[in-house]
Structure formats: structure tokens, C-alpha cells
Design an enzyme around this catalytic site. Structure first.
Site, mmCIF file in Angstrom:
data_model
loop_
_atom_site.group_PDB
_atom_site.id
_atom_site.type_symbol
_atom_site.label_atom_id
_atom_site.label_comp_id
_atom_site.label_asym_id
_atom_site.label_seq_id
_atom_site.Cartn_x
_atom_site.Cartn_y
_atom_site.Cartn_z
ATOM 1 N N ARG A 1 0.721 -1.648 -0.127
ATOM 2 C CA ARG A 1 -0.376 -0.095 0.541
ATOM 3 C C ARG A 1 0.841 1.271 0.398
ATOM 4 O O ARG A 1 1.597 1.429 1.080
ATOM 5 C CB ARG A 1 -1.216 0.246 1.891
ATOM 6 C CG ARG A 1 -1.465 1.080 1.345
ATOM 7 C CD ARG A 1 -2.836 0.949 2.573
ATOM 8 N NE ARG A 1 -3.683 0.602 1.782
ATOM 9 C CZ ARG A 1 -4.953 0.905 2.302
ATOM 10 N NH1 ARG A 1 -5.294 1.108 3.038
ATOM 11 N NH2 ARG A 1 -5.995 -0.596 1.514
ATOM 12 N N HIS B 1 -6.576 1.356 -6.761
ATOM 13 C CA HIS B 1 -7.475 0.187 -5.806
ATOM 14 C C HIS B 1 -8.270 -0.877 -6.057
ATOM 15 O O HIS B 1 -9.551 -1.520 -5.467
ATOM 16 C CB HIS B 1 -8.196 0.648 -4.276
ATOM 17 C CG HIS B 1 -7.997 0.453 -3.490
ATOM 18 N ND1 HIS B 1 -7.526 -0.867 -2.962
ATOM 19 C CD2 HIS B 1 -8.840 0.606 -2.150
ATOM 20 C CE1 HIS B 1 -8.025 -1.042 -1.546
ATOM 21 N NE2 HIS B 1 -8.261 0.159 -1.368
ATOM 22 N N GLN C 1 -10.212 -3.203 -3.940
ATOM 23 C CA GLN C 1 -11.330 -3.389 -3.413
ATOM 24 C C GLN C 1 -12.248 -3.507 -4.599
ATOM 25 O O GLN C 1 -13.283 -3.851 -4.017
ATOM 26 C CB GLN C 1 -11.136 -1.393 -3.037
ATOM 27 C CG GLN C 1 -12.242 -1.288 -2.690
ATOM 28 C CD GLN C 1 -12.976 -1.395 -1.258
ATOM 29 O OE1 GLN C 1 -12.267 -1.516 -0.312
ATOM 30 N NE2 GLN C 1 -13.927 -2.060 -0.811
ATOM 31 N N ASP D 1 -17.078 7.610 -2.450
ATOM 32 C CA ASP D 1 -15.922 7.702 -1.311
ATOM 33 C C ASP D 1 -15.818 9.122 -0.381
ATOM 34 O O ASP D 1 -16.147 9.538 -0.576
ATOM 35 C CB ASP D 1 -14.804 6.658 -2.249
ATOM 36 C CG ASP D 1 -13.313 6.969 -1.645
ATOM 37 O OD1 ASP D 1 -13.216 6.479 -0.402
ATOM 38 O OD2 ASP D 1 -12.376 6.834 -2.164
ATOM 39 N N CYS E 1 -15.863 2.077 0.225
ATOM 40 C CA CYS E 1 -14.423 1.075 0.513
ATOM 41 C C CYS E 1 -15.277 1.251 1.723
ATOM 42 O O CYS E 1 -13.656 0.166 2.169
ATOM 43 C CB CYS E 1 -13.463 1.612 -1.046
ATOM 44 S SG CYS E 1 -13.462 3.422 -0.569
ATOM 45 N N ARG F 1 -14.027 -8.545 1.009
ATOM 46 C CA ARG F 1 -12.464 -8.607 0.765
ATOM 47 C C ARG F 1 -10.927 -9.572 0.642
ATOM 48 O O ARG F 1 -10.269 -9.980 0.217
ATOM 49 C CB ARG F 1 -11.514 -6.910 1.556
ATOM 50 C CG ARG F 1 -12.270 -5.829 1.355
ATOM 51 C CD ARG F 1 -11.739 -5.178 -0.409
ATOM 52 N NE ARG F 1 -10.354 -5.289 -0.135
ATOM 53 C CZ ARG F 1 -9.132 -4.678 0.373
ATOM 54 N NH1 ARG F 1 -10.023 -3.185 1.033
ATOM 55 N NH2 ARG F 1 -8.380 -4.506 0.488
HETATM 56 N N1 NVA Z 1 -9.616 6.966 -1.977
HETATM 57 C C1 NVA Z 1 -9.413 6.476 -0.229
HETATM 58 C C2 NVA Z 1 -9.882 5.292 -0.261
HETATM 59 C C3 NVA Z 1 -9.533 4.170 0.824
HETATM 60 C C4 NVA Z 1 -9.784 3.052 0.857
HETATM 61 C C5 NVA Z 1 -7.670 7.273 -0.028
HETATM 62 O O1 NVA Z 1 -7.129 6.438 -0.928
HETATM 63 O O2 NVA Z 1 -8.012 7.313 1.321
HETATM 64 N N1 CP Z 2 -11.202 0.078 2.239
HETATM 65 C C1 CP Z 2 -10.055 -0.249 2.418
HETATM 66 O O1 CP Z 2 -8.742 -0.545 1.754
HETATM 67 O O2 CP Z 2 -9.766 0.338 3.560
HETATM 68 P P1 CP Z 2 -8.590 0.245 4.793
HETATM 69 O O3 CP Z 2 -7.891 0.942 4.834
HETATM 70 O O4 CP Z 2 -8.594 -0.132 5.693
HETATM 71 O O5 CP Z 2 -7.555 -0.773 4.419
#
Ligand code: NVA
Ligand code: CP
Length: 315
Positions: free
Chosen positions: A102, A129, A132, A232, A272, A300
Site C-alpha cells: 500500500r 485500488h 477493493q 468514497d 469502500c 475483501r
Molecule cells: N480513496 C481512499 C480509499 C481508501 C480505502 C484513499 O485513498 O484514502
Molecule cells: N477499503 C480499504 O482499503 O480499507 P482500509 O484503508 O482500512 O484498508
């Protein structure tokens, strides 16, 4: 499936996306059959950003498949002191059977993939992502198939409308819809539209799968005909300092009961997570009867188990 990385939904062919979804459903229905699928295997999990769902679902998933996962905060490994991504990828490949990461810049997962000799999985980058949205597809297939059946083709001709920032989630939802024949509309204020290059690639694929991809700032008409409304956060991880400006720019784009009422009857609500109730979604919608957010969160686990089995060669 041949050796491959999963940085984007487009790393899988549409039929491989379907295969992963079907396997995810099999795993969900009979998890005991897969208890030794990745026996003795180890997944390295690099996190530059925070996570609840991704971290826990990958770690629990590996344990349930007979393997093991290592949580590696990038601040606590030598990347945090300047060791290169290339060296990290080559070293982890000598110990582990897969790497999930990540990251901020998408080029970081690309660099990991360039040097790793084991599959690299994108657990979220600023651009995409994909884990997801595979689970989102699984959740919609479950929702729209008659009880007891699981046919990804049920998504064909359905309409998912994503209301919010044209961010990593918007990009991966477009890719997923294009692969599976599901129409996707992104409704966002000007200045927050998805990357045109990603919209273009999705439109090209959609022309083959029968899906329609669209982007609009019209939040009244944009949600008409929606079978699913998805949102989101307005400020993603790394954009915290833009939060106040984004609250102003997204004014009126909240998914609330009035917006849900303009969609098709039976329209479901997805997110998400994590969610900011009162910002991108009202609490009554987020926690109301149309919401399937916790089914998504659960999936997930199942979809990533399937993905790891496919990529890491599980039995
Ligand atoms: N768009 C959000 C998704 C989190 C799962 C982020 O990147 O923070
Ligand atoms: N939806 C998602 O990726 O959640 P987290 O940021 O908690 O991993």
C-alpha cells in the site's frame, strides 16, 4: 494463471477477473477446502499508509490458507532510511512468496513489480485500488443473482454510479465495470474528474464488453438509472491538508436519501470505507437498508484469498 503481478484490474483479462470472482465465491462457501492452499507460503505486506480492512483481510486470509503474512510498516523497514524499492523487492523475493504493498505513488508498486521475482499485489496506490473493486464486484454479483447462484454475467447491463472524487476508487471501478460489462458513470465536480487516460482505456475495453463509461458533473441526472450508488471520501490519504477546500468544492455531492430516491428502485449503496458520515454520505443512507457496506468489507477477505491462490499458485 501465468505468473503475473496485480497492480491494476487491467493486469487480469476479463475472463481471469471472472475466474477470481468465482473462486472467491467457492472459498467463501467452503473455506475449509482451502485450508492448505498456500501452506508454508509467506506474504510480505508493505504499508506506507494506514489500513484496517486491507491489512487484516490479507493477514487473516493468509492464515486461513495455511500461510503467513508479515506486516512491514515502511517506516520500520530500511525503506524508511532510504533503501531502494529495487533492493527491497529483490530481498523480499528471496524470503517470501508474494508482496502486497500500500503506497502513495503508483510508480512505487510498478518499481516493486519490476524487480520482484514473486507476484506483487497493489493494496492501494494513489492511482488505483484494484483489490477493493474485485470485492465490490463479488458483492454485487451476490446481491443480484438469485439465491444460491453466482454468475458474474449478472453485472452485464447494470449501472454503477460513483459519486465523488475521481480518485483511485473511481479508476478501479471504471476498470472493473469495463472488464465485466457493467456501465459505470462517475459524477464529480469539474477539477475532480478521473484521469482521462484511464477513462480512455476503459472506454476501449467497454466497447468490447458492452459497457458504457461516462463522466459528468450533473448530480441530478447522473444518478438516474443507477442500480448501485458508490462513494468514497472526498480527501484521500495524503490529501488531508486539502480537506477544507474539498468540503467546499464537493458541496451538494453528498449521497443522501434524496439522491438515492432518484436512482432505480432497489438501488444499493456502497462505500469502500472508512466513511465520513455527514460528508460524502449521510448517516441514514450509510447505515440504512440499501447499504451493503459491510458485505463489501467482508468480501475483501474472500476475494483476496482467491487472488492469492491464483497468483501464488495455491492448490
Ligand atoms: N480513496 C481512499 C480509499 C481508501 C480505502 C484513499 O485513498 O484514502
Ligand atoms: N477499503 C480499504 O482499503 O480499507 P482500509 O484503508 O482500512 O484498508
Amino acid at each position: 494463471m501465468p505468473f503475473k503481478h496485480f497492480l491494476s484490474v487491467t493486469d487480469l483479462t476479463p475472463s481471469e477477473v471472472r475466474e477470481v470472482l468465482v473462486l472467491a465465491n467457492d472459498i467463501k462457501r467452503a473455506p475449509d477446502r482451502f485450508r492448505t492452499a498456500l501452506q508454508g507460503q509467506t506474504l510480505a505486506m508493505i504499508f506506507q499508509k494506514k489500513s484496517t480492512r486491507t491489512r487484516v483481510s490479507f493477514e487473516v486470509g493468509m492464515v486461513q490458507l495455511g500461510g503467513h503474512a508479515l506486516f512491514l510498516s515502511s517506516a520500520d523497514i530500511q525503506i524508511g532510511r532510504g533503501e531502494t524499492i529495487a533492493d527491497t523487492a529483490r530481498v523480499l523475493s528471496r524470503y517470501c512468496n508474494g508482496i502486497m504493498a500500500r503506497v502513495y505513488g503508483h510508480d512505487t508498486v510498478e518499481e516493486l513489480a519490476r524487480w520482484a521475482s514473486v507476484p506483487v499485489i497493489n493494496g492501494l496506490s494513489d492511482l488505483e485500488h484494484p483489490c477493493q473493486t474485485l470485492c465490490d464486484a463479488q458483492t454485487l454479483v451476490e446481491k443480484w443473482n438469485p439465491a444460491g447462484t453466482f454468475d458474474p454475467d449478472v453485472l452485464r447491463g447494470k449501472t454503477l454510479v460513483y459519486v465523488g472524487d475521481g480518485n483511485n476508487m473511481a479508476h478501479s471501478l471504471l476498470d472493473t465495470g469495463a472488464a465485466l460489462g457493467m456501465h459505470v458513470t462517475v459524477v464529480a465536480p469539474h477539477g475532480y474528474w478521473p484521469d482521462p487516460a484511464i477513462v480512455d482505456r476503459c472506454q476501449r475495453l467497454a466497447a468490447q464488453t458492452g459497457a458504457r463509461m461516462a463522466v459528468t458533473d450533473d448530480r441530478e441526472r447522473g444518478v438516474m438509472g443507477a442500480d448501485c450508488i458508490y462513494t468514497d471520501v472526498w480527501a484521500s490519504m495524503g490529501q488531508e491538508e486539502e480537506h477544507a477546500k474539498r468540503l467546499r468544492d464537493f458541496d451538494g455531492y453528498i449521497v443522501d436519501a434524496a439522491m438515492m430516491a432518484r436512482a432505480n428502485p432497489g438501488c444499493v449503496f456502497m462505500h469502500c470505507l472508512p466513511a465520513h458520515r455527514g460528508e460524502e454520505v449521510s448517516a441514514d443512507v450509510c447505515d440504512g437498508p440499501q447499504s451493503i457496506i459491510f458485505d463489501q468489507a467482508e468480501n475483501r477477505l474472500h476475494v483476496q484469498k482467491a487472488l492469492m491462490c491464483k497468483l501464488m499458485g495455491g492448490r
